[in-house]
Design a protein around this motif. Structure first.
Motif, PDB file in Angstrom:
ATOM      1  N   GLN A 148       0.954  -1.134   0.006  1.00 21.25           N
ATOM      2  CA  GLN A 148       0.142  -0.121   0.040  1.00 21.25           C
ATOM      3  C   GLN A 148       0.870   1.148   0.085  1.00 21.25           C
ATOM      4  OE1 GLN A 148      -4.289  -0.324   2.116  1.00 21.25           O
ATOM      5  NE2 GLN A 148      -2.628  -1.365   3.486  1.00 21.25           N
ATOM      6  N   SER A 149       2.073   1.170   0.764  1.00 22.90           N
ATOM      7  CA  SER A 149       2.787   2.442   0.911  1.00 22.90           C
ATOM      8  C   SER A 149       3.703   2.662  -0.309  1.00 22.90           C
ATOM      9  CB  SER A 149       3.557   2.528   2.180  1.00 22.90           C
ATOM     10  OG  SER A 149       4.270   1.190   2.097  1.00 22.90           O
ATOM     11  N   ASN A 150       4.067   1.605  -0.875  1.00 23.57           N
ATOM     12  CA  ASN A 150       5.115   1.482  -1.929  1.00 23.57           C
ATOM     13  C   ASN A 150       4.487   1.493  -3.467  1.00 23.57           C
ATOM     14  OD1 ASN A 150       6.940   1.970  -0.055  1.00 23.57           O
ATOM     15  ND2 ASN A 150       7.789  -0.375  -0.081  1.00 23.57           N
ATOM     16  N   GLY A 151       3.055   1.578  -3.390  1.00 27.90           N
ATOM     17  CA  GLY A 151       2.788   1.312  -4.904  1.00 27.90           C
ATOM     18  C   GLY A 151       2.850  -0.080  -5.569  1.00 27.90           C
ATOM     19  N   GLY A 152       2.753  -1.161  -4.619  1.00 28.12           N
ATOM     20  CA  GLY A 152       2.834  -2.402  -5.129  1.00 28.12           C
ATOM     21  C   GLY A 152       1.863  -2.644  -6.228  1.00 28.12           C
ATOM     22  N   LYS A 153       2.080  -3.411  -7.400  1.00 25.80           N
ATOM     23  CA  LYS A 153       1.688  -3.666  -8.458  1.00 25.80           C
ATOM     24  C   LYS A 153       0.854  -4.943  -8.289  1.00 25.80           C
ATOM     25  CE  LYS A 153       4.972  -3.057 -11.316  1.00 25.80           C
ATOM     26  NZ  LYS A 153       5.585  -2.909 -12.515  1.00 25.80           N
ATOM     27  N   VAL A 154      -0.057  -5.159  -7.179  1.00 25.80           N
ATOM     28  CA  VAL A 154      -0.922  -6.180  -7.028  1.00 25.80           C
ATOM     29  C   VAL A 154      -2.183  -6.021  -7.094  1.00 25.80           C
ATOM     30  CG1 VAL A 154       0.769  -7.283  -5.208  1.00 25.80           C
ATOM     31  CG2 VAL A 154      -0.964  -5.495  -4.721  1.00 25.80           C
ATOM     32  N   ALA A 155      -3.318  -6.868  -7.369  1.00 34.67           N
ATOM     33  CA  ALA A 155      -4.649  -6.936  -7.713  1.00 34.67           C
ATOM     34  C   ALA A 155      -5.472  -7.752  -7.123  1.00 34.67           C
ATOM     35  CB  ALA A 155      -4.916  -6.704  -9.002  1.00 34.67           C
ATOM     36  N   LEU A 156      -6.743  -7.665  -6.640  1.00 30.60           N
ATOM     37  CA  LEU A 156      -7.580  -8.519  -6.022  1.00 30.60           C
ATOM     38  C   LEU A 156      -8.637  -8.402  -7.085  1.00 30.60           C
ATOM     39  CD1 LEU A 156      -7.808  -7.506  -2.235  1.00 30.60           C
ATOM     40  CD2 LEU A 156      -6.578  -9.388  -3.250  1.00 30.60           C
ATOM     41  N   LEU A 157      -9.298  -9.558  -7.502  1.00 26.75           N
ATOM     42  CA  LEU A 157     -10.266  -9.548  -8.439  1.00 26.75           C
ATOM     43  C   LEU A 157     -11.553 -10.089  -7.822  1.00 26.75           C
ATOM     44  CD1 LEU A 157      -7.816  -9.729 -10.269  1.00 26.75           C
ATOM     45  CD2 LEU A 157      -8.577 -11.294 -11.605  1.00 26.75           C
ATOM     46  N   GLY A 158     -12.572  -9.415  -8.373  1.00 32.87           N
ATOM     47  CA  GLY A 158     -14.044  -9.897  -8.206  1.00 32.87           C
ATOM     48  C   GLY A 158     -14.239 -11.096  -8.897  1.00 32.87           C
ATOM     49  N   THR A 159     -15.490 -12.049  -8.624  1.00 31.98           N
ATOM     50  CA  THR A 159     -15.556 -13.343  -9.108  1.00 31.98           C
ATOM     51  C   THR A 159     -15.955 -13.385 -10.588  1.00 31.98           C
ATOM     52  OG1 THR A 159     -17.736 -13.299  -8.305  1.00 31.98           O
ATOM     53  CG2 THR A 159     -16.124 -14.337  -6.728  1.00 31.98           C
ATOM     54  N   ASP A 160     -16.570 -12.291 -11.045  1.00 25.38           N
ATOM     55  CA  ASP A 160     -17.154 -12.143 -12.445  1.00 25.38           C
ATOM     56  C   ASP A 160     -15.934 -11.848 -13.364  1.00 25.38           C
ATOM     57  OD1 ASP A 160     -19.624 -12.600 -11.730  1.00 25.38           O
ATOM     58  OD2 ASP A 160     -20.347 -10.575 -12.051  1.00 25.38           O
ATOM     59  N   ALA A 162     -12.676 -12.346 -12.495  1.00 21.37           N
ATOM     60  CA  ALA A 162     -11.749 -13.562 -12.608  1.00 21.37           C
ATOM     61  C   ALA A 162     -12.313 -14.564 -13.463  1.00 21.37           C
ATOM     62  CB  ALA A 162     -11.721 -14.156 -11.209  1.00 21.37           C
ATOM     63  N   GLU A 163     -13.453 -14.847 -13.743  1.00 22.62           N
ATOM     64  CA  GLU A 163     -14.067 -15.836 -14.715  1.00 22.62           C
ATOM     65  C   GLU A 163     -13.909 -15.147 -16.301  1.00 22.62           C
ATOM     66  OE1 GLU A 163     -18.078 -16.883 -13.959  1.00 22.62           O
ATOM     67  OE2 GLU A 163     -18.367 -17.943 -15.662  1.00 22.62           O
ATOM     68  N   LYS A 164     -14.060 -13.882 -16.308  1.00 27.66           N
ATOM     69  CA  LYS A 164     -14.095 -13.183 -17.589  1.00 27.66           C
ATOM     70  C   LYS A 164     -12.297 -13.570 -18.157  1.00 27.66           C
ATOM     71  CE  LYS A 164     -17.523  -9.928 -17.483  1.00 27.66           C
ATOM     72  NZ  LYS A 164     -17.839  -8.525 -17.214  1.00 27.66           N
ATOM     73  N   LEU A 165     -11.372 -13.278 -17.235  1.00 26.54           N
ATOM     74  CA  LEU A 165     -10.149 -13.402 -17.651  1.00 26.54           C
ATOM     75  C   LEU A 165      -9.560 -14.662 -17.432  1.00 26.54           C
ATOM     76  CD1 LEU A 165      -8.964 -10.081 -15.786  1.00 26.54           C
ATOM     77  CD2 LEU A 165      -9.427 -10.131 -18.607  1.00 26.54           C
ATOM     78  N   PHE A 166      -9.935 -15.795 -16.531  1.00 25.28           N
ATOM     79  CA  PHE A 166      -9.250 -16.666 -16.324  1.00 25.28           C
ATOM     80  C   PHE A 166     -10.009 -18.126 -16.777  1.00 25.28           C
ATOM     81  CE2 PHE A 166      -7.054 -13.384 -14.122  1.00 25.28           C
ATOM     82  CZ  PHE A 166      -5.714 -13.800 -14.178  1.00 25.28           C
ATOM     83  N   GLY A 167     -11.290 -17.671 -16.997  1.00 24.15           N
ATOM     84  CA  GLY A 167     -12.234 -19.020 -17.219  1.00 24.15           C
ATOM     85  C   GLY A 167     -11.970 -19.986 -15.954  1.00 24.15           C
ATOM     86  N   ASP A 168     -11.824 -21.188 -16.161  1.00 24.38           N
ATOM     87  CA  ASP A 168     -11.687 -22.098 -15.094  1.00 24.38           C
ATOM     88  C   ASP A 168     -10.201 -22.431 -14.476  1.00 24.38           C
ATOM     89  OD1 ASP A 168     -14.209 -23.019 -15.580  1.00 24.38           O
ATOM     90  OD2 ASP A 168     -13.710 -24.513 -17.181  1.00 24.38           O
ATOM     91  N   SER A 169      -9.186 -21.737 -15.194  1.00 26.47           N
ATOM     92  CA  SER A 169      -8.080 -21.676 -14.569  1.00 26.47           C
ATOM     93  C   SER A 169      -7.649 -20.934 -13.166  1.00 26.47           C
ATOM     94  CB  SER A 169      -6.972 -21.276 -15.666  1.00 26.47           C
ATOM     95  OG  SER A 169      -7.065 -20.083 -16.012  1.00 26.47           O
ATOM     96  N   GLU A 170      -6.924 -21.276 -12.639  1.00 25.78           N
ATOM     97  CA  GLU A 170      -6.704 -20.567 -11.175  1.00 25.78           C
ATOM     98  C   GLU A 170      -6.065 -18.977 -11.465  1.00 25.78           C
ATOM     99  OE1 GLU A 170      -7.478 -20.952  -7.911  1.00 25.78           O
ATOM    100  OE2 GLU A 170      -6.494 -19.037  -7.710  1.00 25.78           O
ATOM    101  N   PRO A 171      -6.655 -18.157 -10.965  1.00 23.59           N
ATOM    102  CA  PRO A 171      -6.081 -16.817 -11.190  1.00 23.59           C
ATOM    103  C   PRO A 171      -4.871 -16.223 -10.229  1.00 23.59           C
ATOM    104  CG  PRO A 171      -8.439 -16.736 -11.033  1.00 23.59           C
ATOM    105  CD  PRO A 171      -7.937 -18.096 -10.424  1.00 23.59           C
ATOM    106  N   VAL A 172      -4.924 -16.699  -9.129  1.00 24.28           N
ATOM    107  CA  VAL A 172      -3.977 -16.288  -8.049  1.00 24.28           C
ATOM    108  C   VAL A 172      -2.472 -16.682  -8.415  1.00 24.28           C
ATOM    109  CG1 VAL A 172      -3.335 -16.549  -5.537  1.00 24.28           C
ATOM    110  CG2 VAL A 172      -5.787 -16.562  -6.183  1.00 24.28           C
ATOM    111  N   GLY A 173      -1.748 -15.688  -8.424  1.00 19.05           N
ATOM    112  CA  GLY A 173      -0.438 -15.865  -9.138  1.00 19.05           C
ATOM    113  C   GLY A 173      -0.139 -15.659 -10.318  1.00 19.05           C
ATOM    114  N   GLN A 174      -1.098 -15.398 -11.132  1.00 20.76           N
ATOM    115  CA  GLN A 174      -1.175 -14.987 -12.532  1.00 20.76           C
ATOM    116  C   GLN A 174      -1.082 -13.631 -12.551  1.00 20.76           C
ATOM    117  OE1 GLN A 174      -1.203 -17.167 -15.095  1.00 20.76           O
ATOM    118  NE2 GLN A 174      -1.144 -18.776 -13.525  1.00 20.76           N
ATOM    119  N   THR A 175      -0.419 -13.199 -13.889  1.00 24.54           N
ATOM    120  CA  THR A 175      -0.244 -11.710 -14.325  1.00 24.54           C
ATOM    121  C   THR A 175      -1.428 -11.194 -15.210  1.00 24.54           C
ATOM    122  OG1 THR A 175       2.023 -11.806 -13.927  1.00 24.54           O
ATOM    123  CG2 THR A 175       1.320  -9.892 -15.059  1.00 24.54           C
ATOM    124  N   ILE A 176      -1.874  -9.833 -14.811  1.00 28.41           N
ATOM    125  CA  ILE A 176      -2.959  -9.350 -15.708  1.00 28.41           C
ATOM    126  C   ILE A 176      -2.026  -7.924 -16.031  1.00 28.41           C
ATOM    127  CG2 ILE A 176      -4.770 -10.313 -14.783  1.00 28.41           C
ATOM    128  CD1 ILE A 176      -5.516  -7.898 -13.064  1.00 28.41           C
TER     129      ILE A 176
END
Length: 411
Positions: A148-160, A162-176
């Protein structure tokens, strides 16, 4: 006379003229089906509103900037209102009724993962946003203090999303990629459903607010560094929401140096209060519609009383014979009352099935929320039976008071 004997005689009497029995029940069928359908729609709407109130989070206030008439009021000029992160910090420090705040910026941006892409709301905020909204993670982890303080390039995804971008694959650890900036997906939020405005809350991405301001948005209005689109504030209890609203108003007016004669350059929204008002209105309309539908029950009851009076006249000799062979007046009264209640009960059961069918069919076709509780079903049939007792009493009493000699002479 035993109850089952009365029931057998009542069924035999109804079977003797099926068409007339069905037409007699028609008013009750229409009344009960109308009541059931109206209650189903009203209950469904109230449950949907309750669900939406829960998704907002308890005791949450939303502070948004609002255009304010400037010093040159006669010219009709308006000043651009600004909320800053420092306003959220000041609320945290100076308003004891508020236990947490979360400043946020947001924009609609294109997000890409490999060959998939979508336009989605990207919301820059702090980790406190999620406990304020009572929005847990389904998997992964929230933002760390360093991110939060250093401007980390991390993201939390809503379920919809995550489904649009990753389908059935696991999103956590992936890059967008958001505006060509790579972000690591560190978590997926639990499903929230639609908001009170009908907006899908799960089609969203959260990133740290510092990252959003430095790498994506610059600032909320691209001019004032540190400005935000809105601030969420969570009051310590339901009873302190109004006091917190007054304290926040006083504090922000002081910080924004708003003169007494001028209106606020911000607006505090209590989403739960708005939803509760909608809930109350929905409940009132539901009861009103159910009351109107209940008029059909009264009309049906009058129809049953009319037919029962005709039946008493037609069966005068039968009544006389029963009394002559030893039947008591209360047996005759109970017999006719049983017939009236049976008519209403059967009509209520048919109306119950028809009303439930209409409600669920209309709900499916129109997408309306529908809910039928067991209590409402029992209540509808019980109400129909009560109508039978009320409107069947007078014909039954009239039959029980017939003179046996006169009755035996009747045609």
């Amino acid at each position: 006379m035993p109850i089952y004997e009365s029931l057998k005689i009542a069924l035999r009497a109804l079977r003797a003229n099926l068409l007339r029995s069905f037409l007699t029940m028609l008013g009750i069928i229409v009344g009960v089906s109308s009541v059931v359908a109206m209650v189903a729609f009203a209950s469904g709407a109230q449950r949907e509103i309750d669900r939406q109130i829960e998704t907002l989070g308890a005791n949450v206030l939303m502070i948004v900037p609002e255009l304010n008439r400037g010093a040159d009021a006669k010219a009709g000029l308006y000043q651009a209102a600004i909320l800053r992160e420092s306003d959220a910090d000041a609320i945290d420090v100076h308003v004891p009724q508020v236990i947490a705040t979360a400043p946020s910026v947001r924009a609609e941006l294109q997000v890409i993962h490999k060959s998939r892409n979508t336009w989605v709301t990207v919301n820059g905020t702090t980790a406190r946003y999620f406990p304020i909204r009572e929005w847990p993670l389904s998997r992964g982890r929230p933002f760390s203090g360093k991110e939060q303080s250093n401007g980390g390039k991390v993201a939390l995804l809503g379920t919809d999303t995550a489904e649009k971008l990753f389908g059935d694959s696991e999103p956590v650890g992936q890059t967008i990629r958001i505006l060509s900036v790579p972000f690591e997906v560190i978590g997926i939020l639990a499903e929230k459903g639609t908001s009170g405005a009908g907006r899908a809350q799960d089609d969203i991405i959260f990133i740290p607010i510092s990252t959003a301001q430095r790498r994506l948005f610059g600032s909320a209005n691209m001019v004032h560094r540190g400005s935000v689109d809105y601030i969420l504030a969570k009051a310590s209890s339901t009873g302190s929401v109004k006091l917190a609203e007054r304290e926040i108003t006083s504090l922000l007016r002081q910080r924004h140096r708003i003169q007494a004669s001028r209106s606020n350059d911000f607006r505090i929204v209590d989403p739960a209060a708005l939803m509760k008002a909608q809930h109350a209105a929905s409940r009132t309309i539901g009861w009103l519609l159910a009351g109107i539908a209940g008029v059909s029950l009264v009309v049906g009851g009058i129809s049953i009383m009319n037919i029962m009076l005709v039946s008493v006249t037609e069966r005068t000799r039968e009544i006389g014979l029963r009394i002559a062979v030893g039947a008591r007046s209360k047996d005759v009264q109970f017999q006719f009352l049983m017939e009236a209640v049976l008519l209403c009960f059967l009509g209520g059961m048919i109306g119950l099935a028809a009303g439930a069918g209409v409600a669920f069919a209309a709900g499916k076709l129109a997408g309306w929320p529908v809910f039928l509780s067991p209590l409402s079903l029992i209540g509808a049939v019980g109400l129909a039976s009560a109508v039978g007792v009320f409107f069947g009493f007078f014909p039954a009493r009239r039959a029980s008071r017939l003179d046996p000699v006169t009755a035996l002479r009747g045609e």
